[in-house]
Design a protein around this motif. Sequence first.
Motif, short mmCIF file in Angstrom:
data_model
loop_
_atom_site.label_atom_id
_atom_site.label_comp_id
_atom_site.label_asym_id
_atom_site.label_seq_id
_atom_site.Cartn_x
_atom_site.Cartn_y
_atom_site.Cartn_z
N GLN A 2 -0.29 -12.23 5.24
CA GLN A 2 -1.47 -13.43 5.49
C GLN A 2 -1.56 -14.11 4.46
O GLN A 2 -1.35 -13.69 3.26
CB GLN A 2 -2.60 -12.53 5.78
N SER A 3 -1.99 -15.45 4.73
CA SER A 3 -2.29 -16.39 3.93
C SER A 3 -3.60 -16.73 3.43
O SER A 3 -4.35 -16.86 4.68
CB SER A 3 -1.37 -17.59 3.90
N TYR A 4 -4.09 -16.95 2.60
CA TYR A 4 -5.65 -17.36 2.28
C TYR A 4 -5.67 -18.40 1.35
O TYR A 4 -5.04 -18.49 0.48
CB TYR A 4 -6.56 -16.06 1.95
N PHE A 5 -6.46 -19.72 1.79
CA PHE A 5 -6.55 -20.87 1.25
C PHE A 5 -8.08 -21.10 0.63
O PHE A 5 -9.07 -20.62 1.39
CB PHE A 5 -6.18 -21.96 2.04
N PHE A 6 -8.35 -21.60 -0.73
CA PHE A 6 -9.58 -21.68 -1.15
C PHE A 6 -9.53 -22.68 -2.11
O PHE A 6 -8.56 -22.68 -2.79
CB PHE A 6 -10.29 -20.39 -1.46
N THR A 7 -11.00 -23.26 -2.39
CA THR A 7 -11.18 -24.26 -3.67
C THR A 7 -11.70 -23.42 -4.69
O THR A 7 -12.88 -23.08 -4.17
CB THR A 7 -11.84 -25.41 -2.99
N LEU A 8 -11.59 -23.72 -5.94
CA LEU A 8 -12.29 -22.96 -6.82
C LEU A 8 -12.85 -24.12 -7.85
O LEU A 8 -11.95 -25.13 -8.04
CB LEU A 8 -11.40 -22.15 -7.83
N SER A 9 -14.00 -24.00 -8.28
CA SER A 9 -14.58 -24.92 -9.39
C SER A 9 -15.45 -24.07 -9.90
O SER A 9 -16.56 -23.84 -9.86
CB SER A 9 -15.23 -26.16 -8.61
N VAL A 10 -14.90 -23.57 -11.12
CA VAL A 10 -15.73 -22.83 -12.12
C VAL A 10 -15.65 -23.22 -13.42
O VAL A 10 -14.76 -23.42 -13.98
CB VAL A 10 -15.08 -21.22 -12.05
N LYS A 11 -17.00 -23.41 -13.96
CA LYS A 11 -17.25 -23.82 -15.43
C LYS A 11 -16.47 -22.83 -16.48
O LYS A 11 -16.54 -21.48 -16.24
CB LYS A 11 -18.36 -24.15 -15.69
#
Length: 73
Positions: A2-11
């Motif tokens: 399985q593939s999962y996609f996500f966006t991260l924006s972490v300081k």
Amino acid sequence: MQSYFFTLSVKYDFCEQFYQPGINTVVITSDDGKRIQLPVTNLRPHVSPIGIQGRFRLIIDDSNKIKSFEKIT
């Protein structure tokens, strides 16, 4: 698999926690809303002076073992 996609924006300040004893996992939410527990060791290579920014792909096998974790943009 399985593939999962996500966006991260972490300081960067928050990313410092990834190196503290006792912090072993984080929970992320994929684009399809699934919550995934991920070892912080997978995130550490992606920490820059601004933190973590970008799109990522996580591939797991049928036993829920991580096969690949990569930044795609």
